[in-house]
Write a protein that holds these residues in place. Structure first.
Motif, PDB file in Angstrom:
ATOM      1  N   GLY A  95       0.769  -1.239   0.000  1.00  9.12           N
ATOM      2  CA  GLY A  95       0.000   0.000   0.000  1.00  9.12           C
ATOM      3  C   GLY A  95       0.794   1.279   0.000  1.00  9.12           C
ATOM      4  N   GLN A  96       2.125   1.215  -0.244  1.00 10.64           N
ATOM      5  CA  GLN A  96       2.926   2.440  -0.243  1.00 10.64           C
ATOM      6  C   GLN A  96       2.556   3.389  -1.376  1.00 10.64           C
ATOM      7  N   GLN A  97       1.788   2.917  -2.367  1.00 11.47           N
ATOM      8  CA  GLN A  97       1.403   3.781  -3.485  1.00 11.47           C
ATOM      9  C   GLN A  97       0.483   4.907  -3.056  1.00 11.47           C
ATOM     10  N   GLU A  98      -0.028   4.839  -1.837  1.00 11.85           N
ATOM     11  CA  GLU A  98      -0.980   5.848  -1.364  1.00 11.85           C
ATOM     12  C   GLU A  98      -0.387   7.238  -1.410  1.00 11.85           C
ATOM     13  N   GLY A  99       0.899   7.375  -1.161  1.00 10.50           N
ATOM     14  CA  GLY A  99       1.521   8.686  -1.160  1.00 10.50           C
ATOM     15  C   GLY A  99       2.113   9.084  -2.489  1.00 10.50           C
ATOM     16  N   PHE A 139       5.682 -13.073 -20.451  1.00 10.46           N
ATOM     17  CA  PHE A 139       4.344 -13.388 -19.947  1.00 10.46           C
ATOM     18  C   PHE A 139       4.399 -13.761 -18.471  1.00 10.46           C
ATOM     19  N   LEU A 140       5.341 -14.637 -18.128  1.00 13.61           N
ATOM     20  CA  LEU A 140       5.440 -15.103 -16.745  1.00 13.61           C
ATOM     21  C   LEU A 140       5.867 -13.989 -15.794  1.00 13.61           C
ATOM     22  N   SER A 141       6.823 -13.170 -16.218  1.00 16.01           N
ATOM     23  CA  SER A 141       7.333 -12.125 -15.325  1.00 16.01           C
ATOM     24  C   SER A 141       6.313 -11.019 -15.091  1.00 16.01           C
ATOM     25  N   ASN A 142       5.371 -10.837 -16.024  1.00 15.25           N
ATOM     26  CA  ASN A 142       4.359  -9.800 -15.865  1.00 15.25           C
ATOM     27  C   ASN A 142       3.358 -10.114 -14.755  1.00 15.25           C
ATOM     28  N   ILE A 143       3.085 -11.401 -14.541  1.00 14.86           N
ATOM     29  CA  ILE A 143       2.033 -11.786 -13.598  1.00 14.86           C
ATOM     30  C   ILE A 143       2.338 -11.342 -12.168  1.00 14.86           C
ATOM     31  N   PRO A 144       3.479 -11.714 -11.599  1.00 17.90           N
ATOM     32  CA  PRO A 144       3.740 -11.256 -10.222  1.00 17.90           C
ATOM     33  C   PRO A 144       3.910  -9.752 -10.117  1.00 17.90           C
ATOM     34  N   GLU A 145       4.385  -9.107 -11.201  1.00 14.38           N
ATOM     35  CA  GLU A 145       4.564  -7.654 -11.183  1.00 14.38           C
ATOM     36  C   GLU A 145       3.226  -6.948 -10.987  1.00 14.38           C
ATOM     37  N   SER A 146       2.235  -7.294 -11.819  1.00 20.49           N
ATOM     38  CA  SER A 146       0.929  -6.631 -11.707  1.00 20.49           C
ATOM     39  C   SER A 146       0.161  -7.139 -10.490  1.00 20.49           C
ATOM     40  N   LEU A 147       0.385  -8.395 -10.112  1.00 22.05           N
ATOM     41  CA  LEU A 147      -0.281  -8.928  -8.914  1.00 22.05           C
ATOM     42  C   LEU A 147       0.112  -8.131  -7.684  1.00 22.05           C
ATOM     43  N   SER A 148       1.420  -7.987  -7.486  1.00 21.94           N
ATOM     44  CA  SER A 148       1.915  -7.268  -6.313  1.00 21.94           C
ATOM     45  C   SER A 148       1.473  -5.813  -6.329  1.00 21.94           C
ATOM     46  N   ALA A 149       1.618  -5.158  -7.477  1.00 25.94           N
ATOM     47  CA  ALA A 149       1.254  -3.747  -7.567  1.00 25.94           C
ATOM     48  C   ALA A 149      -0.238  -3.540  -7.376  1.00 25.94           C
ATOM     49  N   SER A 150      -1.065  -4.464  -7.870  1.00 27.25           N
ATOM     50  CA  SER A 150      -2.515  -4.315  -7.740  1.00 27.25           C
ATOM     51  C   SER A 150      -2.947  -4.423  -6.284  1.00 27.25           C
ATOM     52  N   VAL A 151      -2.327  -5.350  -5.543  1.00 28.03           N
ATOM     53  CA  VAL A 151      -2.623  -5.452  -4.110  1.00 28.03           C
ATOM     54  C   VAL A 151      -2.279  -4.142  -3.407  1.00 28.03           C
ATOM     55  N   GLY A 152      -1.115  -3.579  -3.744  1.00 28.98           N
ATOM     56  CA  GLY A 152      -0.703  -2.323  -3.136  1.00 28.98           C
ATOM     57  C   GLY A 152      -1.607  -1.169  -3.505  1.00 28.98           C
ATOM     58  N   LEU A 153      -2.009  -1.101  -4.768  1.00 29.28           N
ATOM     59  CA  LEU A 153      -2.908  -0.030  -5.209  1.00 29.28           C
ATOM     60  C   LEU A 153      -4.270  -0.127  -4.522  1.00 29.28           C
ATOM     61  N   LYS A 154      -4.760  -1.355  -4.358  1.00 26.36           N
ATOM     62  CA  LYS A 154      -6.038  -1.540  -3.677  1.00 26.36           C
ATOM     63  C   LYS A 154      -5.940  -1.098  -2.224  1.00 26.36           C
ATOM     64  N   ARG A 155      -4.849  -1.458  -1.554  1.00 29.14           N
ATOM     65  CA  ARG A 155      -4.659  -1.064  -0.158  1.00 29.14           C
ATOM     66  C   ARG A 155      -4.458   0.435  -0.031  1.00 29.14           C
ATOM     67  N   ALA A 156      -3.989   1.064  -1.100  1.00 29.94           N
ATOM     68  CA  ALA A 156      -3.798   2.513  -1.082  1.00 29.94           C
ATOM     69  C   ALA A 156      -5.090   3.271  -1.366  1.00 29.94           C
ATOM     70  N   GLY A 157      -6.175   2.534  -1.655  1.00 34.66           N
ATOM     71  CA  GLY A 157      -7.471   3.175  -1.812  1.00 34.66           C
ATOM     72  C   GLY A 157      -7.992   3.277  -3.226  1.00 34.66           C
ATOM     73  N   HIS A 158      -7.301   2.711  -4.201  1.00 34.88           N
ATOM     74  CA  HIS A 158      -7.765   2.765  -5.581  1.00 34.88           C
ATOM     75  C   HIS A 158      -8.849   1.713  -5.820  1.00 34.88           C
ATOM     76  N   ARG A 159      -9.840   2.066  -6.631  1.00 35.33           N
ATOM     77  CA  ARG A 159     -10.934   1.149  -6.931  1.00 35.33           C
ATOM     78  C   ARG A 159     -10.478   0.037  -7.874  1.00 35.33           C
ATOM     79  N   PRO A 160     -11.017  -1.187  -7.738  1.00 37.23           N
ATOM     80  CA  PRO A 160     -10.635  -2.294  -8.623  1.00 37.23           C
ATOM     81  C   PRO A 160     -10.829  -1.980 -10.099  1.00 37.23           C
ATOM     82  N   ALA A 161     -11.940  -1.290 -10.445  1.00 34.73           N
ATOM     83  CA  ALA A 161     -12.176  -0.967 -11.850  1.00 34.73           C
ATOM     84  C   ALA A 161     -11.086  -0.053 -12.385  1.00 34.73           C
ATOM     85  N   HIS A 162     -10.655   0.898 -11.565  1.00 31.00           N
ATOM     86  CA  HIS A 162      -9.586   1.802 -11.970  1.00 31.00           C
ATOM     87  C   HIS A 162      -8.278   1.037 -12.149  1.00 31.00           C
TER      88      HIS A 162
END
Length: 241
Positions: A95-99, A139-162
């Protein structure tokens, strides 16, 4: 050009796969780190034995060395600028993306994927064939990259659709970069193509060593080294079968 674009989209589509897993089937952060390290190992192997070997055969040592250094330097400077603008924690899952600035996060994530996409387009120029090993590695390297970042973005308050819209746009940009790489360099000589391949390799290696692997180690500990080696061996074996 359209073939290159489609393959770029295919490789970039795994960003959406990772994002969906991160948003709706969140994995333990240690497992995400291990997957990230595995993907990094696969990508390092593919860069070495697919991109750089091919670049050396086309353009020789001078083209490889020049392109590799310029690619590394370009990513380093771009990453430094993005980090200072607010995109430092774009791949974190806590969730560090919040700032951070949303535009910097998007730009940084896009910058991470463009070299891989251009390399896919360029790899089609020589004989019209695609390096399946490199495509699988991206293809393989992209999955954990977006997975990790998406969890952080969600915890930072971003909506799933966004968040999903963000990754869809980046996947589309990856396809466009692959197609443009093929179209723009279609009449280029072997030396220039070799330099572009090495440039992409330098940017990818710098991205892995400065973002993916440090963040994987922070979450996964010493086991990250083993996972990276397993990924490297898997890609090496696949490329020599």
């Amino acid at each position: 050009m359209w073939t290159a674009t489609l393959w770029g989209l295919a490789a970039g589509s795994s960003l959406l796969v990772g994002a969906l897993l991160g948003l709706y089937a969140p994995l333990h952060k240690r497992l995400v780190a291990l997957i990230m390290a595995l993907g990094a190992g696969v990508l390092i192997s593919s860069v070495t034995f697919e991109l750089l070997d091919e670049a050396f055969n086309r353009g020789g040592f001078g083209a490889v060395a020049t392109g590799l250094v310029l690619g590394a330097l370009a990513f380093f400077l771009g990453d430094l600028a993005v980090n200072r603008a607010g995109g430092l924690h774009r791949k974190r899952s806590t969730g560090q993306q919040e700032g951070g600035q949303a535009s910097a996060i998007v730009l940084g994530t896009l910058m991470d994927g463009i070299p891989e996409s251009v390399a896919i387009g360029v790899s089609l120029l020589a004989g019209g064939t695609l390096s399946w090993e490199f495509l699988a590695a991206v293809f393989l390297s992209n999955i954990p990259e977006s997975l990790s970042a998406s969890v952080g973005l969600k915890r930072a308050g971003h909506r799933p659709a966004h968040i999903l819209g963000l990754w869809a746009a980046i996947a589309a940009a990856s396809g466009l970069a692959s197609g443009l790489g093929y179209a723009v360099l279609g009449s280029a000589g072997p030396g220039l193509i070799a330099g572009i391949q090495a440039f992409a390799a330098g940017a990818i290696l710098t991205m892995l060593s400065s973002t993916m692997l440090p963040e994987a180690y922070e979450e996964g500990g010493a086991a990250i080294g083993l996972a990276t080696t397993v990924g490297f061996l898997a890609a090496f074996t696949l490329s020599h079968l």
